[in-house]
Design an enzyme around this catalytic site. Sequence first.
Site, PDB file in Angstrom:
ATOM      1  N   SER A  30      -7.477  44.793  19.690  1.00  0.00           N
ATOM      2  CA  SER A  30      -8.166  44.193  18.551  1.00  0.00           C
ATOM      3  C   SER A  30      -7.178  44.039  17.401  1.00  0.00           C
ATOM      4  O   SER A  30      -5.959  44.037  17.637  1.00  0.00           O
ATOM      5  CB  SER A  30      -9.369  45.058  18.154  1.00  0.00           C
ATOM      6  OG  SER A  30     -10.207  44.361  17.253  1.00  0.00           O
ATOM      7  N   ASN A  31      -7.642  43.878  16.180  1.00  0.00           N
ATOM      8  CA  ASN A  31      -6.747  43.706  15.035  1.00  0.00           C
ATOM      9  C   ASN A  31      -7.402  44.268  13.782  1.00  0.00           C
ATOM     10  O   ASN A  31      -8.508  44.791  13.836  1.00  0.00           O
ATOM     11  CB  ASN A  31      -6.388  42.223  14.874  1.00  0.00           C
ATOM     12  CG  ASN A  31      -7.623  41.388  14.681  1.00  0.00           C
ATOM     13  OD1 ASN A  31      -8.321  41.515  13.683  1.00  0.00           O
ATOM     14  ND2 ASN A  31      -7.943  40.543  15.675  1.00  0.00           N
ATOM     15  N   ARG A  32      -6.703  44.139  12.648  1.00  0.00           N
ATOM     16  CA  ARG A  32      -7.120  44.845  11.438  1.00  0.00           C
ATOM     17  C   ARG A  32      -8.166  44.110  10.608  1.00  0.00           C
ATOM     18  O   ARG A  32      -8.489  44.565   9.508  1.00  0.00           O
ATOM     19  CB  ARG A  32      -5.880  45.113  10.575  1.00  0.00           C
ATOM     20  CG  ARG A  32      -4.963  46.158  11.193  1.00  0.00           C
ATOM     21  CD  ARG A  32      -3.676  46.276  10.398  1.00  0.00           C
ATOM     22  NE  ARG A  32      -3.926  46.456   8.979  1.00  0.00           N
ATOM     23  CZ  ARG A  32      -3.079  46.118   8.018  1.00  0.00           C
ATOM     24  NH1 ARG A  32      -1.925  45.573   8.327  1.00  0.00           N
ATOM     25  NH2 ARG A  32      -3.384  46.325   6.751  1.00  0.00           N
TER      26      ARG A  32
END
Length: 217
Positions: A21-23
């Site tokens: 995933s990512n921030r």
Amino acid sequence: MKVLITAGPTREAIDPVRFLSNRSSGRMGFALAEAAAQRHDEVLLVTGPVHLPTPAGVNRIDVTTAEDMYHAVAANLQGVGLAIHSAAVADYRAKQVQTQKFKKKEEEWHLALERTRDILGSMRRPLGFEGCLVGFAAETENILANAQKKLHGKDCDLIVANDVSRPDIGFDQRDNEIILLFRDRDPETLPKASKESLAHQILDRLTPLLPQESSRL
Ligand code: CTP
């Protein structure tokens, strides 16, 4: 007019306990949905996993993966005049999702990744969307050149670009500073401000680009 907004990250499973995933916090997309609901008849927010309450007057569909987000967008395009893609969609997913938890071994782990579907890049073709199309570009270098490429490559009316290498703005921050890239005029910088304020400024700039005079303001 109906407005569709994508927001948040997507989550791509590796095994039953791990994911890519990512921030992205989803804050920019939720701020846009809240602002849009104050101006337009119907707002649909398609969001990945985030910890944010649904803004007043907004319909929400929760999704997990890029593929889920693609299908939720494709199934709800009827009548949409403005689509804003602020989601930080994962560009890659595990080629094979392990059904059992991966157990560590002595050797390195090489995970094979494959591309996810480009939702924004599918809007014109094959999805046939003819309304006003807005994309985001999260960049760490060559912001203008990279964002220009996205504007034309994905046939958008506007790209909202931001510098995600700066710790004080962007991902998971209250504030952002953005550059707007239009098809037929010079880029415009919107100086550092809260994401709520920027959401209204973005929608103000979009008003003349909308299919009809459908805004309530
Ligand atoms: N996007 C999308 N579907 C994807 C990937 C991105 O709809 N699978 C959308 C995002 O919501 C955003 C824009 O495309 O509006 C970002 O463009 P993209 O070219 O994918 O940028 P990055 O993901 O930052 O990738 P890169 O810079 O590596 O090209």
